[in-house]
Scaffold this motif. Structure first.
Motif, PDB file in Angstrom:
ATOM      1  N   SER A  85       0.940  -1.034  -0.197  1.00 59.66           N
ATOM      2  CA  SER A  85      -0.007  -0.081  -0.054  1.00 59.66           C
ATOM      3  C   SER A  85       0.856   1.169   0.043  1.00 59.66           C
ATOM      4  CB  SER A  85      -1.132   0.023   1.205  1.00 59.66           C
ATOM      5  OG  SER A  85      -0.164  -0.222   2.537  1.00 59.66           O
ATOM      6  N   GLY A  86       2.099   1.173   0.731  1.00 56.01           N
ATOM      7  CA  GLY A  86       2.880   2.369   0.662  1.00 56.01           C
ATOM      8  C   GLY A  86       3.369   2.804  -0.771  1.00 56.01           C
ATOM      9  N   LYS A  87       3.621   1.765  -1.555  1.00 55.23           N
ATOM     10  CA  LYS A  87       4.196   1.899  -2.818  1.00 55.23           C
ATOM     11  C   LYS A  87       3.120   2.429  -3.660  1.00 55.23           C
ATOM     12  CE  LYS A  87       7.576  -1.788  -3.104  1.00 55.23           C
ATOM     13  NZ  LYS A  87       8.147  -3.099  -3.595  1.00 55.23           N
ATOM     14  N   VAL A  88       1.992   1.926  -3.519  1.00 54.42           N
ATOM     15  CA  VAL A  88       0.715   2.514  -4.293  1.00 54.42           C
ATOM     16  C   VAL A  88       0.673   4.041  -3.929  1.00 54.42           C
ATOM     17  CG1 VAL A  88      -1.622   2.456  -4.922  1.00 54.42           C
ATOM     18  CG2 VAL A  88      -0.230   0.246  -4.743  1.00 54.42           C
ATOM     19  N   ASP A  89       0.529   4.341  -2.460  1.00 52.08           N
ATOM     20  CA  ASP A  89       0.268   5.575  -2.223  1.00 52.08           C
ATOM     21  C   ASP A  89       1.154   6.476  -2.665  1.00 52.08           C
ATOM     22  OD1 ASP A  89      -1.144   7.225  -0.424  1.00 52.08           O
ATOM     23  OD2 ASP A  89       0.716   7.740   0.849  1.00 52.08           O
ATOM     24  N   SER A  90       2.688   6.155  -3.049  1.00 46.30           N
ATOM     25  CA  SER A  90       3.802   6.981  -3.351  1.00 46.30           C
ATOM     26  C   SER A  90       3.588   7.488  -4.715  1.00 46.30           C
ATOM     27  CB  SER A  90       4.980   6.220  -3.210  1.00 46.30           C
ATOM     28  OG  SER A  90       4.984   5.118  -4.083  1.00 46.30           O
ATOM     29  N   MET A  91       2.913   6.714  -5.465  1.00 45.81           N
ATOM     30  CA  MET A  91       2.233   7.099  -6.641  1.00 45.81           C
ATOM     31  C   MET A  91       1.512   8.127  -6.965  1.00 45.81           C
ATOM     32  SD  MET A  91       4.055   4.854  -8.576  1.00 45.81           S
ATOM     33  CE  MET A  91       3.369   5.017 -10.315  1.00 45.81           C
ATOM     34  N   ARG A  92       0.666   8.794  -6.058  1.00 44.54           N
ATOM     35  CA  ARG A  92      -0.096   9.660  -5.862  1.00 44.54           C
ATOM     36  C   ARG A  92       0.627  10.788  -6.349  1.00 44.54           C
ATOM     37  NH1 ARG A  92      -3.534   9.634  -0.205  1.00 44.54           N
ATOM     38  NH2 ARG A  92      -4.730   7.832  -0.630  1.00 44.54           N
ATOM     39  N   GLY A  93      -0.071  11.759  -7.289  1.00 42.77           N
ATOM     40  CA  GLY A  93       0.709  12.880  -7.813  1.00 42.77           C
ATOM     41  C   GLY A  93       1.684  12.670  -8.985  1.00 42.77           C
ATOM     42  N   ARG A  94       1.817  11.439  -9.352  1.00 44.73           N
ATOM     43  CA  ARG A  94       2.832  11.172 -10.305  1.00 44.73           C
ATOM     44  C   ARG A  94       2.131  10.400 -11.489  1.00 44.73           C
ATOM     45  NH1 ARG A  94       7.600   7.904  -8.654  1.00 44.73           N
ATOM     46  NH2 ARG A  94       6.313   6.866  -7.201  1.00 44.73           N
ATOM     47  N   VAL A  95       0.896  10.154 -11.224  1.00 41.42           N
ATOM     48  CA  VAL A  95      -0.078   9.606 -12.190  1.00 41.42           C
ATOM     49  C   VAL A  95      -1.422  10.342 -12.364  1.00 41.42           C
ATOM     50  CG1 VAL A  95       1.285   7.298 -11.881  1.00 41.42           C
ATOM     51  CG2 VAL A  95      -1.001   7.949 -10.694  1.00 41.42           C
ATOM     52  N   SER A  96      -1.959   9.930 -13.639  1.00 35.98           N
ATOM     53  CA  SER A  96      -3.151  10.299 -13.661  1.00 35.98           C
ATOM     54  C   SER A  96      -4.256   9.966 -12.950  1.00 35.98           C
ATOM     55  CB  SER A  96      -3.741  10.401 -15.245  1.00 35.98           C
ATOM     56  OG  SER A  96      -3.879   8.902 -15.573  1.00 35.98           O
ATOM     57  N   GLU A  97      -5.341  10.791 -12.667  1.00 35.58           N
ATOM     58  CA  GLU A  97      -6.542  10.423 -11.964  1.00 35.58           C
ATOM     59  C   GLU A  97      -6.885   8.946 -12.544  1.00 35.58           C
ATOM     60  OE1 GLU A  97     -11.064  11.705 -10.346  1.00 35.58           O
ATOM     61  OE2 GLU A  97      -9.793  12.950 -11.706  1.00 35.58           O
ATOM     62  N   ALA A  98      -7.160   8.512 -13.760  1.00 36.65           N
ATOM     63  CA  ALA A  98      -7.351   7.386 -14.139  1.00 36.65           C
ATOM     64  C   ALA A  98      -6.720   6.152 -13.850  1.00 36.65           C
ATOM     65  CB  ALA A  98      -7.563   7.341 -15.666  1.00 36.65           C
ATOM     66  N   GLN A  99      -5.147   6.756 -13.591  1.00 41.16           N
ATOM     67  CA  GLN A  99      -4.151   5.409 -13.521  1.00 41.16           C
ATOM     68  C   GLN A  99      -4.276   5.332 -11.756  1.00 41.16           C
ATOM     69  OE1 GLN A  99      -0.751   7.637 -15.179  1.00 41.16           O
ATOM     70  NE2 GLN A  99      -0.437   6.191 -16.653  1.00 41.16           N
ATOM     71  N   GLN A 100      -4.493   6.248 -11.265  1.00 41.65           N
ATOM     72  CA  GLN A 100      -4.506   6.228  -9.637  1.00 41.65           C
ATOM     73  C   GLN A 100      -5.843   5.181  -9.414  1.00 41.65           C
ATOM     74  OE1 GLN A 100      -3.552   9.484  -7.095  1.00 41.65           O
ATOM     75  NE2 GLN A 100      -5.623   9.272  -6.150  1.00 41.65           N
ATOM     76  N   ASN A 101      -7.051   5.429  -9.930  1.00 41.22           N
ATOM     77  CA  ASN A 101      -8.035   4.679  -9.934  1.00 41.22           C
ATOM     78  C   ASN A 101      -7.929   3.201 -10.090  1.00 41.22           C
ATOM     79  OD1 ASN A 101      -9.537   6.732  -8.854  1.00 41.22           O
ATOM     80  ND2 ASN A 101     -10.818   7.246 -10.888  1.00 41.22           N
ATOM     81  N   ALA A 102      -7.195   2.990 -11.392  1.00 42.74           N
ATOM     82  CA  ALA A 102      -6.767   1.638 -11.570  1.00 42.74           C
ATOM     83  C   ALA A 102      -5.828   0.895 -10.593  1.00 42.74           C
ATOM     84  CB  ALA A 102      -6.126   1.602 -13.079  1.00 42.74           C
ATOM     85  N   LEU A 103      -4.923   1.781  -9.992  1.00 46.54           N
ATOM     86  CA  LEU A 103      -4.181   1.052  -8.959  1.00 46.54           C
ATOM     87  C   LEU A 103      -5.145   0.909  -7.720  1.00 46.54           C
ATOM     88  CD1 LEU A 103      -0.921   3.511  -9.232  1.00 46.54           C
ATOM     89  CD2 LEU A 103      -0.862   1.028  -9.830  1.00 46.54           C
ATOM     90  N   SER A 104      -6.046   1.544  -7.555  1.00 50.57           N
ATOM     91  CA  SER A 104      -6.835   1.572  -6.221  1.00 50.57           C
ATOM     92  C   SER A 104      -7.432   0.150  -6.443  1.00 50.57           C
ATOM     93  CB  SER A 104      -7.889   2.517  -6.074  1.00 50.57           C
ATOM     94  OG  SER A 104      -8.761   2.466  -5.135  1.00 50.57           O
ATOM     95  N   VAL A 105      -7.886   0.050  -7.720  1.00 51.87           N
ATOM     96  CA  VAL A 105      -8.736  -1.220  -8.260  1.00 51.87           C
ATOM     97  C   VAL A 105      -8.047  -2.696  -7.776  1.00 51.87           C
ATOM     98  CG1 VAL A 105      -9.557  -2.764  -9.629  1.00 51.87           C
ATOM     99  CG2 VAL A 105     -10.485  -0.273  -9.644  1.00 51.87           C
ATOM    100  N   ARG A 106      -6.537  -2.538  -8.211  1.00 50.54           N
ATOM    101  CA  ARG A 106      -5.901  -3.676  -8.070  1.00 50.54           C
ATOM    102  C   ARG A 106      -5.556  -3.915  -6.398  1.00 50.54           C
ATOM    103  NH1 ARG A 106      -3.486  -5.574 -12.806  1.00 50.54           N
ATOM    104  NH2 ARG A 106      -3.909  -4.465 -14.625  1.00 50.54           N
ATOM    105  N   LEU A 107      -5.145  -2.537  -5.907  1.00 51.10           N
ATOM    106  CA  LEU A 107      -5.156  -2.880  -4.411  1.00 51.10           C
ATOM    107  C   LEU A 107      -6.326  -3.425  -3.608  1.00 51.10           C
ATOM    108  CD1 LEU A 107      -2.919  -1.827  -2.586  1.00 51.10           C
ATOM    109  CD2 LEU A 107      -4.160   0.331  -2.012  1.00 51.10           C
ATOM    110  N   GLU A 108      -7.481  -3.067  -3.950  1.00 52.20           N
ATOM    111  CA  GLU A 108      -8.854  -3.507  -3.378  1.00 52.20           C
ATOM    112  C   GLU A 108      -8.904  -4.953  -3.589  1.00 52.20           C
ATOM    113  OE1 GLU A 108     -10.664  -2.281  -1.137  1.00 52.20           O
ATOM    114  OE2 GLU A 108      -9.640  -0.319  -1.183  1.00 52.20           O
ATOM    115  N   LEU A 109      -8.700  -5.392  -4.916  1.00 47.51           N
ATOM    116  CA  LEU A 109      -8.519  -6.778  -5.507  1.00 47.51           C
ATOM    117  C   LEU A 109      -8.044  -7.795  -4.672  1.00 47.51           C
ATOM    118  CD1 LEU A 109      -9.509  -6.520  -9.318  1.00 47.51           C
ATOM    119  CD2 LEU A 109     -11.109  -6.648  -7.398  1.00 47.51           C
TER     120      LEU A 109
END
Length: 290
Positions: free
Chosen positions: A181-205
């Motif tokens: 989760s820390g690695k995913v959180d570190s991506m905030r601000g460096r990827v688009s909103e759509a890419q961030q949503n996609a990462l969130s989906v993979r985290l939840e799954l």
């Protein structure tokens, strides 16, 4: 689900009589009541964890300094609190063993029972958010009235469905301990909103898959599953898919706003964990298709 008589966790905090507490932010921008209201509305409409929204709106920064009301142990005559304590204990047993096999040490999370609202290291928690995990204080938060919401509003009744909810949030704790989760959180601000949503989906799954891993090993060790239990959990996973929630709330679906995954995806990844019992099979981030 067979749970009566099993070990209860010592890591349950009962703050239901405390009426919440005060909290202040030690970093980032302050979050007022207006921001909380926006987060709650967005959470219900889009199926997004409102604490995630609050984190984005606060601009990050250091973890807030939180003062929580004193909490005791759940009363022995509260069957729902005892159920939650047993499920948490079962996740502790499973994940301690899994981490040992990985050459690591599992740190038990706390589970805090509350009513209405509760200050956390991730922002002010509200009952309307449903259960959530805060990595800042490594606690799972739940207002037990959510289980009535599951039964009456989400169409997801059953004790094993309720256990799945806890196991999913503990899955986020596992991700936190593993640094995922820390690695995913570190991506905030460096990827688009759509890419961030996609990462969130993979985290939840992945958290769904970890919940399945728990169920696999808990049943092998303690035979907790009864007829219909797996169907209860699969139904719960289906009912809280982004597409199902959006369809219920407004009649339309916007895939680009998904943050938790579709009903079919959530069912698929829970089943993968349940069938294999393997943490390595839950790598949603390297899966070409989720």
């Amino acid at each position: 689900m067979k749970w009566q008589g099993n070990r209860e966790s010592d890591n349950v905090e009962d703050a239901r009589a405390g009426g919440g507490g005060g909290f202040s932010f030690g970093g980032g921008r302050g979050i007022g009541l207006g921001s909380v209201a926006i987060a709650l509305v967005a959470g219900w409409i889009f199926g997004i964890n409102p604490l995630t929204i609050l984190g984005l709106m606060s601009g990050g920064g250091s973890a807030p300094q939180v003062q929580q009301a004193p909490a005791g142990k759940p009363p022995a005559d509260d069957p729902m609190a005892r159920f939650v304590s047993v499920v948490l204990a079962d996740t502790e047993d499973v994940w301690r063993e899994q981490f040992q096999q990985m050459g690591a040490t599992y740190r038990d999370p706390k589970l805090r029972l509350f009513r209405g609202s509760e200050p956390t290291a991730c922002g002010m928690g509200q009952s309307a958010m449903g259960p959530f995990y805060c990595p800042g204080d490594q606690k799972v938060y739940i207002d037990l009235s959510f289980y009535e919401t599951m039964r009456t509003r989400l169409g997801a009744p059953g004790d094993f469905a309720q256990a799945y909810v806890i196991a999913h949030e503990v899955g986020h704790h596992v991700q936190n301990l593993l640094g995922i989760s820390g690695k995913v959180d570190s991506m905030r601000g460096r990827v688009s909103e759509a890419q961030q949503n996609a990462l969130s989906v993979r985290l939840e799954l992945q958290a769904d898959c970890f919940a399945g891993v728990w169920a696999h090993h808990a049943n092998n060790a303690r035979q907790i599953l009864e007829q219909g239990d797996v169907e209860e959990a699969l139904n719960a996973a289906s009912q809280i898919g982004d597409d199902a929630l959006q369809r219920k709330s407004r009649g339309t679906v916007q895939p680009e706003t998904f943050t938790h995954g579709t009903s079919a995806q959530r069912v698929t990844w829970f089943k993968k964990g349940l069938q294999t019992g393997s943490v390595s099979q839950c790598n949603t981030f390297e899966a070409r298709q989720i």
